[in-house]
Enzyme design. Structure first.
Site, mmCIF file in Angstrom:
data_model
loop_
_atom_site.group_PDB
_atom_site.id
_atom_site.type_symbol
_atom_site.label_atom_id
_atom_site.label_comp_id
_atom_site.label_asym_id
_atom_site.label_seq_id
_atom_site.Cartn_x
_atom_site.Cartn_y
_atom_site.Cartn_z
ATOM 1 N N ASP A 188 1.087 24.496 -19.596
ATOM 2 C CA ASP A 188 0.945 24.143 -18.477
ATOM 3 C C ASP A 188 0.173 24.747 -17.694
ATOM 4 O OD1 ASP A 188 1.444 23.336 -15.990
ATOM 5 O OD2 ASP A 188 3.638 23.183 -15.903
ATOM 6 N N LYS A 242 9.552 19.299 -19.506
ATOM 7 C CA LYS A 242 11.165 20.140 -19.020
ATOM 8 C C LYS A 242 12.185 20.428 -19.610
ATOM 9 C CE LYS A 242 8.570 18.880 -15.456
ATOM 10 N NZ LYS A 242 7.736 19.097 -15.469
ATOM 11 N N TYR A 286 11.952 32.745 -14.590
ATOM 12 C CA TYR A 286 11.977 31.662 -14.461
ATOM 13 C C TYR A 286 10.234 31.962 -14.464
ATOM 14 C CZ TYR A 286 12.022 26.976 -14.834
ATOM 15 O OH TYR A 286 11.529 25.684 -14.837
ATOM 16 N N LYS A 312 9.219 26.336 -17.959
ATOM 17 C CA LYS A 312 10.081 26.172 -18.922
ATOM 18 C C LYS A 312 8.781 25.950 -19.914
ATOM 19 C CE LYS A 312 14.570 25.857 -19.466
ATOM 20 N NZ LYS A 312 15.422 26.294 -19.508
ATOM 21 N N GLN A 331 6.971 11.283 -45.131
ATOM 22 C CA GLN A 331 6.496 10.381 -46.805
ATOM 23 C C GLN A 331 6.847 11.036 -47.874
ATOM 24 O OE1 GLN A 331 6.713 7.077 -44.500
ATOM 25 N NE2 GLN A 331 6.517 7.094 -46.291
ATOM 26 N N ASP A 374 12.302 15.764 -10.533
ATOM 27 C CA ASP A 374 11.124 16.341 -12.060
ATOM 28 C C ASP A 374 11.826 16.107 -13.139
ATOM 29 O OD1 ASP A 374 10.825 17.273 -9.554
ATOM 30 O OD2 ASP A 374 11.276 19.262 -10.418
HETATM 31 C C1 F6R Z 1 11.184 22.469 -14.564
HETATM 32 C C2 F6R Z 1 10.059 22.287 -13.580
HETATM 33 C C3 F6R Z 1 10.253 21.588 -12.588
HETATM 34 C C4 F6R Z 1 10.237 23.221 -11.557
HETATM 35 C C5 F6R Z 1 10.318 22.512 -9.663
HETATM 36 C C6 F6R Z 1 10.122 23.547 -8.700
HETATM 37 O O1 F6R Z 1 10.356 22.415 -15.763
HETATM 38 O O2 F6R Z 1 9.158 22.415 -14.219
HETATM 39 O O3 F6R Z 1 11.811 21.270 -12.277
HETATM 40 O O4 F6R Z 1 10.980 23.930 -11.153
HETATM 41 O O5 F6R Z 1 9.389 21.827 -9.266
HETATM 42 O O6 F6R Z 1 8.884 23.837 -8.631
HETATM 43 P P1 F6R Z 1 7.927 25.168 -8.345
HETATM 44 O O7 F6R Z 1 8.459 26.624 -7.791
HETATM 45 O O8 F6R Z 1 6.213 25.227 -8.975
HETATM 46 O O9 F6R Z 1 7.793 25.124 -6.712
HETATM 47 MG MG MG Z 2 3.928 22.051 -14.137
HETATM 48 MG MG MG Z 3 5.989 21.124 -18.588
#
Ligand code: F6R
Ligand code: MG
Ligand code: MG
Length: 369
Positions: A11, A132, A228, A231, A241, A286
């Site tokens: 990402d 996600k 964190y 993800k 196959q 999200d």
């Molecule tokens: C889950 C994900 C989103 C972010 C959320 C907060 O994997 O990517 O749910 O955790 O949108 O994002 P930030 O911290 O970038 O504002």
């Molecule tokens: Mg992202």
């Molecule tokens: Mg992602």
């Protein structure tokens, strides 16, 4: 011909928020890999996306964990990040945790799954990509594909699969691995892989030939970063196959959406919804978490495809079920089991809230609890 099939993903910026990858970022990745193909480093490549993750699917003859291939992926993500920054995308470069490349993308943020094999006369390969959710989300589907006769009838009636498969499982907290033989050790296997946040199926191999059948990315961003940072959004490569499950048996586990962790702020359980690649745009809260499947035939290392396997109408019911489960899970708001259990929250806000309130916790008097 012996080839290596590599999927390396990251990402490096989303829009809007974490819901999709921008076409200009993907075009830059395409440009980088086209050059590597021209220079002869890659036999072939395909750039795609799953939600806000850019996926580099590459074939070559350099073997697994090859420095040149990993450097190419890293540099591609760096160049893509520049485009993401220019466009003001959200979380530009978020998965590139290291300051500079040092030999291998493992442990540096991007997710990676690679397999080296002798190409068969017909070589169908499915690349599963998720957004996600975390590494470990493939445990249940891989178990169904390679060890559950209620999913894969070939285990029962195809003589070339009747001996079963080897499952290599990684304990990513202790840094240990173990191999289970199925079908006779499925109860032992399930004790571990039923806890997918810690134990992950890394590879599956055919028991008679030891040929690689499946490999998944097991990198956990939170363990690499110690907090964190987004993800894992893992990938998984599955050969189909012949000695392996048929394409339909490989896809069948996704006909019923399973609950996985990773929805909203990486802190919620939600249904894993199988979708077409254009529909991998997690928006509601999200999410909910998505899985896509790109199908290829490989010919002399060339990628013929992809076919967008979950675009098929027969997954409509699974999608509807996933949406119904999403409604149900959302009713729990900030409560478990929608919200992740405390041990998993350890990498989110929990330690900070605990620290803030430290002084306000007092002992419960004996006999008053
Ligand atoms: C889950 C994900 C989103 C972010 C959320 C907060 O994997 O990517 O749910 O955790 O949108 O994002 P930030 O911290 O970038 O504002
Ligand atoms: Mg992202
Ligand atoms: Mg992602």
């Amino acid at each position: 011909m012996r080839i290596t099939f590599s999927v390396i993903k990251a990402d490096i910026g989303g829009y809007a928020g974490h819901s999709d990858s921008h076409p200009e970022v993907m075009a830059k990745a395409d440009e980088c890999l086209a050059k590597a193909k021209q220079d002869g480093l890659l036999i072939d490549y395909h750039v795609t996306k799953c939600g806000d993750d850019v996926q580099l699917i590459m074939t070559h003859e350099q073997g697994e964990d090859n420095e040149k291939i990993h450097q190419l992926a890293w540099d591609t993500f760096i160049e893509g990040t520049e485009v993401a920054k220019k466009l003001g995308l959200h979380g530009a470069g978020q998965d590139l945790l290291a300051d500079a490349f040092s030999g291998n993308v493992r442990g540096m943020g991007p997710g990676c799954a690679e397999m080296e094999f002798e190409e068969r006369g017909s070589e169908p390969v499915i690349v599963f990509m998720a957004d996600k959710t975390s590494s470990g989300a493939w445990n249940l589907p891989l178990y169904r594909m390679f060890a559950d006769p209620f999913n894969t009838i070939g285990l029962v009636i195809a003589p070339n699969m009747h001996d079963g498969f080897y499952f290599e499982v990684h304990d990513i907290k202790e840094g240990k691995k173990i191999t289970f033989n199925t079908p006779e050790e499925i109860y032992d296997l399930l004790i571990f892989i039923g806890a997918p946040s810690r134990f992950m199926i890394r590879t599956v191999r055919h028991r008679k030939t030891n040929d690689i059948a499946a490999v998944s990315s097991t990198q956990r961003l939170a363990l690499i970063a110690g907090r964190y940072v987004g993800k894992d959004d893992p990938v998984c490569i599955v050969r189909a196959q012949g000695n392996f499950p048929a394409v339909g048996e490989v896809l069948e586990p996704f006909a019923v959406p399973i609950l996985v962790e990773g929805w909203m702020r990486g802190s919620h359980h939600g249904p894993l919804m199988p979708v077409s690649i254009p529909d991998s745009t997690p928006t509601r809260f999200d999410g909910p978490p998505r899985v896509t499947a790109a199908g290829f035939q490989i010919q002399d290392g060339k990628l013929v495809g992809p076919r967008d396997m979950f675009a098929d109408k027969s997954y409509d019911n699974a999608r509807q079920k996933a949406i119904d489960i999403a409604d149900f899970m959302r009713q729990h708001g900030p409560f478990e089991p929608h919200r992740l259990p405390l041990e998993e929250m350890e990498y989110t806000t929990m330690p900070e809230v605990m620290k803030k309130l430290e002084g306000r916790f007092t002992d419960i008097e004996p006999g008053r609890g």
